[in-house]
Design a protein around this motif. Sequence first.
Motif, mmCIF file in Angstrom:
data_model
loop_
_atom_site.group_PDB
_atom_site.id
_atom_site.type_symbol
_atom_site.label_atom_id
_atom_site.label_comp_id
_atom_site.label_asym_id
_atom_site.label_seq_id
_atom_site.Cartn_x
_atom_site.Cartn_y
_atom_site.Cartn_z
ATOM 1 N N LEU A 149 0.838 -1.201 0.000
ATOM 2 C CA LEU A 149 0.000 0.000 0.000
ATOM 3 C C LEU A 149 0.870 1.246 0.000
ATOM 4 C CD1 LEU A 149 -2.311 -1.192 2.926
ATOM 5 C CD2 LEU A 149 -2.711 -1.548 0.473
ATOM 6 N N THR A 150 0.463 2.256 -0.773
ATOM 7 C CA THR A 150 1.205 3.511 -0.779
ATOM 8 C C THR A 150 0.272 4.671 -1.083
ATOM 9 O OG1 THR A 150 3.152 4.658 -1.659
ATOM 10 C CG2 THR A 150 1.792 3.453 -3.239
ATOM 11 N N VAL A 151 0.639 5.851 -0.600
ATOM 12 C CA VAL A 151 -0.027 7.099 -1.015
ATOM 13 C C VAL A 151 0.996 8.007 -1.685
ATOM 14 C CG1 VAL A 151 -1.913 7.018 0.642
ATOM 15 C CG2 VAL A 151 0.257 8.068 1.323
ATOM 16 N N THR A 152 1.982 7.393 -2.390
ATOM 17 C CA THR A 152 3.023 8.153 -3.086
ATOM 18 C C THR A 152 3.029 7.858 -4.578
ATOM 19 O OG1 THR A 152 4.761 6.471 -2.822
ATOM 20 C CG2 THR A 152 4.442 8.026 -0.993
ATOM 21 N N ASN A 153 1.881 7.485 -5.131
ATOM 22 C CA ASN A 153 1.800 7.188 -6.558
ATOM 23 C C ASN A 153 1.609 8.484 -7.352
ATOM 24 O OD1 ASN A 153 1.809 5.283 -8.671
ATOM 25 N ND2 ASN A 153 -0.419 5.385 -8.829
ATOM 26 N N THR A 154 1.762 8.403 -8.666
ATOM 27 C CA THR A 154 1.570 9.574 -9.527
ATOM 28 C C THR A 154 0.110 9.976 -9.611
ATOM 29 O OG1 THR A 154 1.447 8.087 -11.420
ATOM 30 C CG2 THR A 154 3.590 9.075 -10.940
ATOM 31 N N GLU A 155 -0.788 9.028 -9.410
ATOM 32 C CA GLU A 155 -2.225 9.273 -9.465
ATOM 33 C C GLU A 155 -2.926 8.307 -8.523
ATOM 34 O OE1 GLU A 155 -4.064 8.123 -13.182
ATOM 35 O OE2 GLU A 155 -2.421 6.726 -13.612
ATOM 36 N N GLN A 156 -4.198 8.580 -8.258
ATOM 37 C CA GLN A 156 -4.952 7.702 -7.379
ATOM 38 C C GLN A 156 -5.693 6.671 -8.225
ATOM 39 O OE1 GLN A 156 -5.950 9.084 -3.724
ATOM 40 N NE2 GLN A 156 -7.929 8.087 -3.513
ATOM 41 N N LEU A 157 -5.280 5.417 -8.111
ATOM 42 C CA LEU A 157 -5.885 4.327 -8.855
ATOM 43 C C LEU A 157 -6.840 3.548 -7.948
ATOM 44 C CD1 LEU A 157 -2.717 3.012 -10.745
ATOM 45 C CD2 LEU A 157 -4.479 4.588 -11.586
ATOM 46 N N PRO A 158 -7.792 2.821 -8.533
ATOM 47 C CA PRO A 158 -8.713 2.048 -7.706
ATOM 48 C C PRO A 158 -7.963 1.015 -6.854
ATOM 49 C CG PRO A 158 -9.531 2.215 -9.948
ATOM 50 C CD PRO A 158 -8.132 2.742 -9.971
ATOM 51 N N ALA A 159 -8.195 1.056 -5.560
ATOM 52 C CA ALA A 159 -7.623 0.027 -4.690
ATOM 53 C C ALA A 159 -8.344 -1.291 -4.950
ATOM 54 C CB ALA A 159 -7.769 0.435 -3.232
ATOM 55 N N ARG A 160 -7.629 -2.389 -4.801
ATOM 56 C CA ARG A 160 -8.270 -3.671 -5.080
ATOM 57 C C ARG A 160 -7.721 -4.748 -4.144
ATOM 58 N NH1 ARG A 160 -4.106 -3.887 -9.120
ATOM 59 N NH2 ARG A 160 -3.166 -5.967 -9.162
ATOM 60 N N VAL A 161 -8.537 -5.789 -4.006
ATOM 61 C CA VAL A 161 -8.124 -6.992 -3.290
ATOM 62 C C VAL A 161 -8.286 -8.155 -4.253
ATOM 63 C CG1 VAL A 161 -8.573 -8.522 -1.354
ATOM 64 C CG2 VAL A 161 -8.805 -6.047 -1.051
ATOM 65 N N ASP A 162 -7.207 -8.874 -4.494
ATOM 66 C CA ASP A 162 -7.201 -9.990 -5.440
ATOM 67 C C ASP A 162 -7.223 -11.314 -4.693
ATOM 68 O OD1 ASP A 162 -7.014 -8.199 -7.522
ATOM 69 O OD2 ASP A 162 -4.851 -8.419 -7.754
ATOM 70 N N LEU A 163 -8.125 -12.180 -5.097
ATOM 71 C CA LEU A 163 -8.109 -13.571 -4.638
ATOM 72 C C LEU A 163 -7.420 -14.366 -5.736
ATOM 73 C CD1 LEU A 163 -11.050 -12.196 -3.722
ATOM 74 C CD2 LEU A 163 -11.235 -14.398 -2.570
ATOM 75 N N VAL A 164 -6.218 -14.823 -5.455
ATOM 76 C CA VAL A 164 -5.387 -15.486 -6.452
ATOM 77 C C VAL A 164 -5.582 -16.990 -6.338
ATOM 78 C CG1 VAL A 164 -3.057 -15.763 -7.354
ATOM 79 C CG2 VAL A 164 -3.729 -13.602 -6.261
ATOM 80 N N GLY A 165 -6.231 -17.569 -7.355
ATOM 81 C CA GLY A 165 -6.474 -19.001 -7.345
ATOM 82 C C GLY A 165 -5.506 -19.745 -8.252
ATOM 83 N N ASP A 166 -5.546 -21.062 -8.182
ATOM 84 C CA ASP A 166 -4.649 -21.846 -9.037
ATOM 85 C C ASP A 166 -5.196 -21.986 -10.459
ATOM 86 O OD1 ASP A 166 -6.719 -23.623 -8.578
ATOM 87 O OD2 ASP A 166 -5.504 -25.105 -7.506
ATOM 88 N N ARG A 167 -6.410 -21.460 -10.709
ATOM 89 C CA ARG A 167 -6.969 -21.491 -12.058
ATOM 90 C C ARG A 167 -7.599 -20.148 -12.446
ATOM 91 N NH1 ARG A 167 -11.111 -24.637 -12.690
ATOM 92 N NH2 ARG A 167 -11.459 -25.410 -10.605
ATOM 93 N N GLY A 168 -7.162 -19.086 -11.812
ATOM 94 C CA GLY A 168 -7.702 -17.782 -12.163
ATOM 95 C C GLY A 168 -7.597 -16.804 -11.015
#
Length: 416
Positions: free
Chosen positions: A269-288
């Motif tokens: 997490l950071t608040v030092t990016n060039t722009e504000q992008l949508p924050a997201r949470v990824d559920l990383v599966g073994d097939r997607g």
Amino acid sequence: MGCGDRPQHRHRIPARRAGRTQPSGGSAEVITVGLAGASGYGRIHLARLARLGRAGVTELVGVADPAGPGEDTPPGTPVHADLDALLAAGVPDVVIVSTPIHTHVPLAAAAMRAGADVYVEKPPAASLPGFDELLAVQAETGRLCQVGFQSLGSRCFDRIADLLAAGTVGEVQRIAATGLWLRRLAYFQRSAWAGKRRVGDVVVADGVVTNPLSHSVATALRLAGLDRIDRLGTITTELYRANDIEGDDTSFVRVEPAAPGGVEVVAALTVTNTEQLPARVDLVGDRGRISFRYNEDILEVTDESGTTTSEQLDRIDLFENLLAHRVDPGVPLLAPLESTSGFTAVLQAVQDAPPPTPIGGDDVTWVDEGDQTHPVVRDIDRWVAEAVAGNGFAAAGAPWARAEAVRQHQFEAVGS
């Protein structure tokens, strides 16, 4: 169970659990509401209360704010210098606490002891001991306490559960939160406590993990089933700052489950990016992969063929969920106080870690002028992506990262 010289905290967990069903029904009785904190996020609450007031659901009976009513408080609303004065004038059914982080515990406790149910903004406490104190007051008074992690009201949670049950992305390997935001100098100048870890002897706990992108962590913990402290194993923190502040503005966190076979949570997490992008949470599966853009209630699902589909849902307002629960206890609270103990353990780990390591020199470019100036860490989007895919910034080889910034923490929980 300590880890090195990190402090331990014993923590009580009530048996009550949160549910996911939809609030229902209204009440013929108007619910009286008092608001502590009329400025800042309090303005959002005032707008909500105006809408509910027009619908005959609530009545705003008083505002408490030492700075006065602010421009959004409806004319004629009783305004008090503090919450004690508001409560002395008559205890409302519900008190909303929308004040600085370090005031949440004493104000929410005072409201519950006076006989009101409470909606407290996130995070509910600035420390685990403070959280324990608030839990004890709730147990003592029997009052309700809902925490304002609004993303937890998203109907995306139910949709994600359906997708996982259908095996859409296979077995989830990890849950990863990514936040690429920016905060300008004005943000850190907005109050005496902004960006501080402490103000004198008072714990404030303001940083990227615990405040602006705290929803990322809370959402990921809920999805992993790690929203309660007794389910947590080791918490790893790695904290940095490009701004001239005490708190962290660029951080990595890993939360490992206590139970074998559980799914870990990682966050970069950071608040030092060039722009504000949508924050997201990824559920990383073994097939997607399922990507949850929680601010927008958008799900993007990528299957094993690489095909991505997107859908937008809506959310249940957590304050209205609290009102619905008051009318019908069969409607479960979606963010009850006890369900945020896992997040508060992460907050405590951030507080117990050493001060954030500065990022400076050629690694930072300052953009804009005056109170609009803000730092941009070079290639921060790349380093956030590599950190969350691996083991943090230092392990990814970020030039400003240091191995000594990585700390591990464990907190012991005891059942009630």
